[in-house]
Scaffold this active site. Structure first.
Site, PDB file in Angstrom:
ATOM      1  N   LYS A 187       0.889  -1.173   0.000  1.00 45.20           N
ATOM      2  CA  LYS A 187       0.000   0.000   0.000  1.00 45.20           C
ATOM      3  C   LYS A 187       0.918   1.212   0.000  1.00 45.20           C
ATOM      4  O   LYS A 187       1.471   1.585   1.030  1.00 45.20           O
ATOM      5  CB  LYS A 187      -0.870  -0.005   1.256  1.00 45.20           C
ATOM      6  CG  LYS A 187      -2.232   0.656   1.102  1.00 45.20           C
ATOM      7  CD  LYS A 187      -2.199   2.106   0.645  1.00 45.20           C
ATOM      8  CE  LYS A 187      -1.935   3.085   1.766  1.00 45.20           C
ATOM      9  NZ  LYS A 187      -1.825   4.483   1.319  1.00 45.20           N
ATOM     10  N   GLU A 262      10.189   1.866  10.492  1.00 46.10           N
ATOM     11  CA  GLU A 262      11.176   2.959  10.359  1.00 46.10           C
ATOM     12  C   GLU A 262      10.388   4.258  10.428  1.00 46.10           C
ATOM     13  O   GLU A 262       9.567   4.541   9.568  1.00 46.10           O
ATOM     14  CB  GLU A 262      11.928   2.790   9.042  1.00 46.10           C
ATOM     15  CG  GLU A 262      13.197   3.588   9.025  1.00 46.10           C
ATOM     16  CD  GLU A 262      12.977   4.977   8.481  1.00 46.10           C
ATOM     17  OE1 GLU A 262      12.700   5.893   9.301  1.00 46.10           O
ATOM     18  OE2 GLU A 262      13.059   5.135   7.254  1.00 46.10           O
ATOM     19  N   CYS A 296      13.738  10.791   6.165  1.00 44.14           N
ATOM     20  CA  CYS A 296      13.704  10.336   7.561  1.00 44.14           C
ATOM     21  C   CYS A 296      15.059  10.526   8.229  1.00 44.14           C
ATOM     22  O   CYS A 296      15.133  10.818   9.410  1.00 44.14           O
ATOM     23  CB  CYS A 296      13.258   8.891   7.630  1.00 44.14           C
ATOM     24  SG  CYS A 296      14.047   7.870   6.393  1.00 44.14           S
ATOM     25  N   GLU A 395      10.629  16.209  14.836  1.00 41.13           N
ATOM     26  CA  GLU A 395      10.945  16.069  13.409  1.00 41.13           C
ATOM     27  C   GLU A 395      10.073  17.038  12.607  1.00 41.13           C
ATOM     28  O   GLU A 395       8.843  16.956  12.642  1.00 41.13           O
ATOM     29  CB  GLU A 395      10.668  14.635  12.959  1.00 41.13           C
ATOM     30  CG  GLU A 395      11.050  14.396  11.509  1.00 41.13           C
ATOM     31  CD  GLU A 395      10.792  12.962  11.055  1.00 41.13           C
ATOM     32  OE1 GLU A 395       9.667  12.464  11.247  1.00 41.13           O
ATOM     33  OE2 GLU A 395      11.713  12.360  10.472  1.00 41.13           O
TER      34      GLU A 395
HETATM   35  P1  TAP Z   1       1.996   8.598   7.589  1.00 42.15           P
HETATM   36  O1  TAP Z   1       0.594   9.008   7.837  1.00 42.15           O
HETATM   37  O2  TAP Z   1       2.700   7.826   8.615  1.00 42.15           O
HETATM   38  O3  TAP Z   1       1.956   7.787   6.192  1.00 42.15           O
HETATM   39  C1  TAP Z   1       2.845   6.746   5.858  1.00 42.15           C
HETATM   40  C2  TAP Z   1       2.063   5.625   5.183  1.00 42.15           C
HETATM   41  O4  TAP Z   1       1.115   5.073   6.107  1.00 42.15           O
HETATM   42  C3  TAP Z   1       1.233   6.077   3.973  1.00 42.15           C
HETATM   43  O5  TAP Z   1       1.214   5.059   3.004  1.00 42.15           O
HETATM   44  C4  TAP Z   1      -0.139   6.244   4.577  1.00 42.15           C
HETATM   45  O6  TAP Z   1      -1.164   6.173   3.628  1.00 42.15           O
HETATM   46  C5  TAP Z   1      -0.184   5.064   5.526  1.00 42.15           C
HETATM   47  N1  TAP Z   1      -1.192   5.167   6.571  1.00 42.15           N
HETATM   48  C6  TAP Z   1      -1.768   6.296   7.085  1.00 42.15           C
HETATM   49  N2  TAP Z   1      -2.661   5.958   8.041  1.00 42.15           N
HETATM   50  C7  TAP Z   1      -2.639   4.603   8.130  1.00 42.15           C
HETATM   51  C8  TAP Z   1      -3.344   3.663   8.941  1.00 42.15           C
HETATM   52  N3  TAP Z   1      -4.247   4.042   9.846  1.00 42.15           N
HETATM   53  N4  TAP Z   1      -3.059   2.349   8.782  1.00 42.15           N
HETATM   54  C9  TAP Z   1      -2.142   1.933   7.874  1.00 42.15           C
HETATM   55  N5  TAP Z   1      -1.480   2.782   7.071  1.00 42.15           N
HETATM   56  C10 TAP Z   1      -1.712   4.093   7.202  1.00 42.15           C
HETATM   57  O7  TAP Z   1       2.846   9.824   7.230  1.00 42.15           O
HETATM   58  P2  TAP Z   1       2.307  11.183   6.584  1.00 42.15           P
HETATM   59  O8  TAP Z   1       0.981  11.584   7.109  1.00 42.15           O
HETATM   60  O9  TAP Z   1       2.402  10.988   5.154  1.00 42.15           O
HETATM   61  O10 TAP Z   1       3.331  12.217   7.154  1.00 42.15           O
HETATM   62  C11 TAP Z   1       3.188  12.692   8.492  1.00 42.15           C
HETATM   63  C12 TAP Z   1       4.525  12.900   9.121  1.00 42.15           C
HETATM   64  O11 TAP Z   1       5.179  11.638   9.211  1.00 42.15           O
HETATM   65  C13 TAP Z   1       5.475  13.750   8.324  1.00 42.15           C
HETATM   66  O12 TAP Z   1       5.307  15.085   8.545  1.00 42.15           O
HETATM   67  C14 TAP Z   1       6.799  13.261   8.813  1.00 42.15           C
HETATM   68  O13 TAP Z   1       7.165  13.876  10.000  1.00 42.15           O
HETATM   69  C15 TAP Z   1       6.552  11.802   9.050  1.00 42.15           C
HETATM   70  N6  TAP Z   1       6.979  10.988   7.916  1.00 42.15           N
HETATM   71  C16 TAP Z   1       8.052  10.233   8.104  1.00 42.15           C
HETATM   72  C17 TAP Z   1       8.517   9.475   7.067  1.00 42.15           C
HETATM   73  C18 TAP Z   1       9.715   8.644   7.266  1.00 42.15           C
HETATM   74  S1  TAP Z   1      10.528   8.144   5.973  1.00 42.15           S
HETATM   75  N7  TAP Z   1      10.084   8.260   8.429  1.00 42.15           N
HETATM   76  C19 TAP Z   1       7.888   9.475   5.833  1.00 42.15           C
HETATM   77  C20 TAP Z   1       6.746  10.235   5.677  1.00 42.15           C
HETATM   78  C21 TAP Z   1       6.314  10.987   6.738  1.00 42.15           C
HETATM   79  P3  TAP Z   1      -1.753   7.558   3.047  1.00 42.15           P
HETATM   80  O14 TAP Z   1      -0.611   8.351   2.604  1.00 42.15           O
HETATM   81  O15 TAP Z   1      -2.577   7.108   1.926  1.00 42.15           O
HETATM   82  O16 TAP Z   1      -2.497   8.175   4.156  1.00 42.15           O
END
Ligand code: TAP
Length: 493
Positions: A187, A262, A296, A395
Site C-alpha cells: 500500500k 522505520e 527520515c 521532526e
Molecule cells: P503517515 O501518515 O505515517 O503515512 C505513511 C504511510 O502510512 C502512507 O502510506 C499512509 O497512507 C499510511 N497510513 C496512514 N494511516 C494509516 C493507517 N491508519 N493504517 C495503515 N497505514 C496508514 O505519514 P504522513 O501523514 O504521510 O506524514 C506525516 C509525518 O510523518 C510527516 O510530517 C513526517 O514527519 C513523518 N513521515 C516520516 C517518514 C519517514 S521516511 N520516516 C515518511 C513520511 C512521513 P496515506 O498516505 O494514503 O495516508
C-alpha cells in the site's frame, strides 16, 4: 502503458491508474478514485484507485495463492534472484521516464529524482544477487542427532510506504522480501505512488509470476489499515510517522506477527572544533536540503562546539541565504513540499519557533515565477536552538535546520541523545579516538564518522532505536527480517 487503464480529457489529460492484483490491473471495487496533485503547481494530473478492504482481501488472497500454490512459491532462490535483477535492469533502462514521473509526483528536483532511480534499480540488483546467499547452519548437538536450520520466508508480507521516496521505498521494502521468497502486498502513499505503479508494470515484464507483487493504492485509514490488520498477513514492514507506526505495531500484535518499523528521526551532526569544516559544511547543508528535508534520516540538528559556533553559523547563514526552492523541472536546491498540508505543517514549526524567540538566522528564497499553487517553503536556519524546544526535539520534515552549541565531548553526546529518536548521526573531528568514542556512545542505528549519508547506502543496514522504530532494512540484514529460522532436529541414533 500498463498501470493506466484510461485517459480522461478534462482540459489537461488526466490519467487514471488502477490496482495491480494477481498479475492484472483491476479497477477498485468501490469504483472511486483519488486525485493526484503535483506539488510543483498544485494541479491534478492523475487519479489513482481508492482501494478498500475488499481490494486488500483480493490482493492478500492472490499473494497467498502465489506463495502456497502458484508459480512464485515454486521458484528456486536462483530463479527469483534473476527476476529481481532483470527488474533492476528494466528500471535502469526506463530511468529517465521514471525520474520525470517521480519529480512531477513528488515535486523533488530532477537531479534528485534521477539519483532515486539509480537507487531503486540498485535495490533489485543487490537483493537479486543476494537471493541465493541466505542459508542455514548445521549445529553440533547430542550424540545421535543432526541439526540443520533453514531460513524460511514468512509467507505473505504487507508493506506500507510513505511519499517521500516512492520508487526507492518500493525497492527498499519489496526487494529483500521477494528475494527471500515472500509474496507481497504493497500500500503506497496516496500522495505519491505513480512510480511504484510503473515499476510494478516493469516487474510483470521482468517475469514476476502473478501474485508475487500486488499493489493496492488509496487512503491510509482504509487500504492501509485493512492491509495491516489483515488476518492472513505473516509480517509487516512500515515506513512513516511514529503515530501510524504505533497503529501498525498494534495491528501486528493483534495478529501475533512481527513487523519492521522505520519512523523518522531528529538526526544530529556533531562538529568538533578540530573538524575539517571545508569538508563538513557542504555535507551538513546537503543533509537537510536533500529532498526538501523530507527525508527520515535528514541531518536536521547540527551540534557545534562552542568555540567555533559563530564561525560555523556565519558560513551556514551565507549558504542558507543562497538556497532556492522551485519547480521540479528547474532543478533548484529544493522542490515544493509534498502537499499543502505538509507545507502548512512545516511553516507552523517555523512560526512557532519565531514566536518562542528562537533566532531565525537565515532564510532561502522561493524562485521568482514559481507557480502560485505549488507547495513551496523557503529553507530556514535557526540557532542557537534551545535543546528542550519543539524545534530542538521534533521532526519537522522540511528544509529547516537547527544549530545548537555544545561545551565538550560529554555534552555533545548528551545533546545528541537528547531526543526521543535515534536513527542516524554524524561526527566530524580530526581526533580518531574521539570519532570512535562518540560513534559508540550516540544511540542510533547508523552513524557516519567524518561524513553523512542521508538515506544513502543500499548495502548498509539501516533502522532506528526508540521512537525511530526497530528492525533493519537495507544491507544483507534486511533479508533476515523477511525470513524465520526453522530448526530441523534429526534423531538418527
Ligand atoms: P503517515 O501518515 O505515517 O503515512 C505513511 C504511510 O502510512 C502512507 O502510506 C499512509 O497512507 C499510511 N497510513 C496512514 N494511516 C494509516 C493507517 N491508519 N493504517 C495503515 N497505514 C496508514 O505519514 P504522513 O501523514 O504521510 O506524514 C506525516 C509525518 O510523518 C510527516 O510530517 C513526517 O514527519 C513523518 N513521515 C516520516 C517518514 C519517514 S521516511 N520516516 C515518511 C513520511 C512521513 P496515506 O498516505 O494514503 O495516508
Amino acid at each position: 502503458m500498463a498501470g493506466r487503464t484510461s485517459a480522461e480529457r478534462a482540459g489537461n489529460s488526466v490519467e487514471t491508474y488502477s490496482n495491480f492484483i494477481d498479475g492484472e490491473w483491476r479497477e477498485p471495487q468501490g469504483g472511486e478514485t483519488v486525485d493526484v496533485m503535483s506539488p510543483s503547481d498544485g494541479q491534478v494530473f492523475a487519479k489513482i484507485a481508492r482501494g478498500n478492504a475488499k481490494d486488500i482481501d483480493q490482493a492478500v488472497a492472490a499473494a497467498r495463492n502465489a506463495f502456497e500454490e502458484g508459480d512464485w512459491g515454486r521458484l528456486s532462490a536462483v530463479e527469483r534472484g534473476r527476476i529481481l535483477m532483470k527488474l533492476g535492469e528494466l528500471i535502469t533502462q526506463n530511468a529517465e521516464d521514471l525520474a520525470q514521473l517521480e519529480a512531477r509526483d513528488t515535486g523533488k528536483p530532477m537531479s534528485q529524482a534521477r539519483a532515486d532511480m539509480v537507487a531503486a534499480a540498485r535495490y533489485f540488483e543487490y537483493y537479486g544477487s543476494a537471493a541465493d546467499k541466505v542459508h542455514g547452519d548445521t549445529i553440533p548437538f547430542m550424540q545421535g542427532y543432526s541439526v540443520t536450520t533453514i531460513p524460511e520466508p514468512h509467507g505473505v508480507t504487507g508493506h506500507v510506504i510513505p511519499w517521500n521516496y516512492p520508487a526507492q521505498m518500493f525497492g527498499r521494502t519489496l526487494a529483500p522480501a521477494l528475494a527471500m521468497g515472500n509474496a507481497t502486498v504493497l500500500k503506497p502513499a496516496e500522495e505519491a505512488c505513480l512510480t511504484p505503479l510503473r515499476i510494478t508494470a516493469l516487474a510483470q515484464e521482468a517475469g514476476f509470476p502473478a501474485g508475487a507483487i500486488n499493489v493496492v493504492t488509496g487512503l491510509g485509514e482504509e487500504a492501509g489499515a485493512a492491509l495491516s490488520g489483515h488476518g492472513d498477513i505473516n509480517f509487516l514492514a512500515f515506513t512513516g510517522s511514529p503515530e501510524v507506526g504505533t497503529l501498525i505495531q498494534k495491528a501486528a500484535a493483534e495478529n501475533y506477527i512481527g513487523c519492521v518499523l522505520e519512523l523518522g528521526g531528529k538526526s544530529p551532526q556533531i562538529i568538533f572544533a578540530d573538524a575539517d569544516l571545508e569538508a563538513a559544511l557542504p555535507v551538513v547543508l546537503n543533509a537537510i536540503v536533500q529532498n526538501g528535508g523530507q527525508t527520515c534520516s535528514a541531518g536536521s540538528r547540527v551540534l557545534v562546539e562552542q568555540s567555533i559556533f559563530d564561525d560555523v553559523v556565519d558560513t551556514l547563514k551565507d549558504r542558507f541565504s543562497g538556497l532556492t526552492a522551485g519547480p521540479h523541472d528547474t532543478d533548484l536546491n529544493c522542490g515544493g513540499l509534498i502537499s499543502a498540508g505538509q507545507a502548512k505543517r512545516v511553516i507552523g514549526f517555523i512560526e512557532r519557533a519565531e514566536q518562542a524567540g528562537i533566532p531565525l538566522l537565515a532564510r532561502g528564497k522561493i524562485a521568482a515565477g514559481a507557480p502560485e499553487g505549488g507547495h513551496y517553503v523557503a529553507p530556514a536556519l535557526f540557532g542557537p536552538v534551545p535543546e528542550n524546544s519543539e524545534m530542538g526535539r521534533e521532526e519537522v520534515f522540511g528544509p529547516v535546520l537547527s544549530v545548537l552549541p555544545f561545551k565538550d565531548e560529554d555534552d555533545a553526546v548528551r545533546l545528541a541523545n537528547d531526543t526521543d529518536y535515534g536513527l542516524v548521526a554524524g561526527v566530524w573531528t580530526s581526533d580518531a579516538g574521539r570519532l570512535m568514542r562518540v560513534g559508540k556512545r550516540v544511540k542510533c542505528g547508523q552513524i557516519f564518522l567524518n561524513g553523512y549519508g542521508a538515506g544513502g547506502g543500499i548495502e548498509l543496514p539501516f533502522g532506528g532505536v526508540r521512537k525511530s522504530g526497530h528492525g533493519r532494512e537495507k544491507g544483507f540484514e534486511a533479508m533476515l527480517e523477511f525470513c524465520a529460522t526453522k530448526t530441523l532436529v534429526h534423531n538418527h541414533g
